[in-house]
Design a protein around this motif. Structure first.
Motif, PDB file in Angstrom:
ATOM      1  N   PHE A  33      19.094  67.131   0.304  1.00 53.74           N
ATOM      2  CA  PHE A  33      17.831  66.687  -0.289  1.00 53.74           C
ATOM      3  C   PHE A  33      16.755  66.700   0.796  1.00 53.74           C
ATOM      4  O   PHE A  33      16.818  65.949   1.768  1.00 53.74           O
ATOM      5  N   LYS A  34      15.802  67.599   0.657  1.00 53.68           N
ATOM      6  CA  LYS A  34      14.796  67.850   1.697  1.00 53.68           C
ATOM      7  C   LYS A  34      14.091  66.578   2.162  1.00 53.68           C
ATOM      8  O   LYS A  34      13.935  66.345   3.351  1.00 53.68           O
ATOM      9  N   GLU A  35      13.685  65.724   1.222  1.00 57.11           N
ATOM     10  CA  GLU A  35      12.959  64.509   1.577  1.00 57.11           C
ATOM     11  C   GLU A  35      13.842  63.499   2.303  1.00 57.11           C
ATOM     12  O   GLU A  35      13.348  62.587   2.952  1.00 57.11           O
ATOM     13  N   ALA A  36      15.153  63.641   2.209  1.00 55.55           N
ATOM     14  CA  ALA A  36      16.065  62.702   2.864  1.00 55.55           C
ATOM     15  C   ALA A  36      16.464  63.153   4.266  1.00 55.55           C
ATOM     16  O   ALA A  36      17.031  62.369   5.028  1.00 55.55           O
ATOM     17  N   GLN A  37      16.175  64.396   4.613  1.00 59.63           N
ATOM     18  CA  GLN A  37      16.554  64.915   5.923  1.00 59.63           C
ATOM     19  C   GLN A  37      15.962  64.050   7.030  1.00 59.63           C
ATOM     20  O   GLN A  37      14.776  63.765   7.043  1.00 59.63           O
ATOM     21  N   GLY A  38      16.823  63.606   7.927  1.00 54.38           N
ATOM     22  CA  GLY A  38      16.387  62.761   9.029  1.00 54.38           C
ATOM     23  C   GLY A  38      16.313  61.288   8.682  1.00 54.38           C
ATOM     24  O   GLY A  38      16.184  60.451   9.554  1.00 54.38           O
ATOM     25  N   LYS A  39      16.382  60.965   7.402  1.00 53.94           N
ATOM     26  CA  LYS A  39      16.333  59.569   6.964  1.00 53.94           C
ATOM     27  C   LYS A  39      17.725  59.042   6.636  1.00 53.94           C
ATOM     28  O   LYS A  39      17.973  57.855   6.714  1.00 53.94           O
ATOM     29  N   GLU A  40      18.595  59.949   6.210  1.00 50.27           N
ATOM     30  CA  GLU A  40      19.960  59.570   5.867  1.00 50.27           C
ATOM     31  C   GLU A  40      20.772  59.477   7.158  1.00 50.27           C
ATOM     32  O   GLU A  40      20.829  60.417   7.927  1.00 50.27           O
ATOM     33  N   VAL A  41      21.394  58.353   7.373  1.00 46.87           N
ATOM     34  CA  VAL A  41      22.202  58.145   8.566  1.00 46.87           C
ATOM     35  C   VAL A  41      23.676  58.167   8.167  1.00 46.87           C
ATOM     36  O   VAL A  41      24.091  57.428   7.286  1.00 46.87           O
ATOM     37  N   GLY A  42      24.446  59.049   8.800  1.00 47.48           N
ATOM     38  CA  GLY A  42      25.875  59.085   8.563  1.00 47.48           C
ATOM     39  C   GLY A  42      26.318  59.827   7.325  1.00 47.48           C
ATOM     40  O   GLY A  42      27.491  59.746   6.949  1.00 47.48           O
ATOM     41  N   GLU A  43      25.429  60.565   6.689  1.00 49.62           N
ATOM     42  CA  GLU A  43      25.792  61.260   5.446  1.00 49.62           C
ATOM     43  C   GLU A  43      26.930  62.257   5.670  1.00 49.62           C
ATOM     44  O   GLU A  43      27.833  62.367   4.859  1.00 49.62           O
ATOM     45  N   LYS A  44      26.902  62.970   6.800  1.00 51.29           N
ATOM     46  CA  LYS A  44      27.976  63.938   7.079  1.00 51.29           C
ATOM     47  C   LYS A  44      29.330  63.232   7.202  1.00 51.29           C
ATOM     48  O   LYS A  44      30.343  63.741   6.724  1.00 51.29           O
ATOM     49  N   ASN A  45      29.344  62.047   7.815  1.00 49.97           N
ATOM     50  CA  ASN A  45      30.591  61.278   7.926  1.00 49.97           C
ATOM     51  C   ASN A  45      31.063  60.788   6.561  1.00 49.97           C
ATOM     52  O   ASN A  45      32.256  60.780   6.273  1.00 49.97           O
TER      53      ASN A  45
END
Length: 96
Positions: A33-45
């Motif tokens: 989600f483009k607007e969430a890039q850099g705001k989401e912490v730990g999403e990959k984990n």
């Protein structure tokens, strides 16, 4: 409410059959989600942990509304992680 359930049922009942494979367990990620890039912490984990537990990661922002409804309605388990941070004086809430 009953009205909400009726509307949801009507949408699901009228979905066209799609030529995509439904998944039994899905995790609805905001990782693309483009607007969430850099705001989401730990999403990959979070995605990694869901994958390790047999979930297929779905990026809703890349799907049509029909595809979204199809995947969700055919899944036996759907995961979504929403974290709300309050000020330090308040508790952090984890909603799953």
């Amino acid at each position: 409410t009953e009205e909400y359930r009726n509307v949801s049922r009507k949408i699901v009942d009228n979905l066209p059959e799609l030529s995509i494979m439904p998944y039994e367990k899905i995790y609805l990620s905001r990782g693309h989600f483009k607007e969430a890039q850099g705001k989401e912490v730990g999403e990959k984990n979070i995605e990694y942990n869901f994958r390790q537990n047999g979930f297929q990661v779905i990026y809703m922002e890349e799907l049509s509304l029909t595809e979204q409804a199809y995947y969700i309605s055919h899944a036996k388990v759907a995961g979504l992680c929403v974290i709300i941070y309050c000020s330090r004086e308040r508790k952090r809430s984890w909603l799953f």
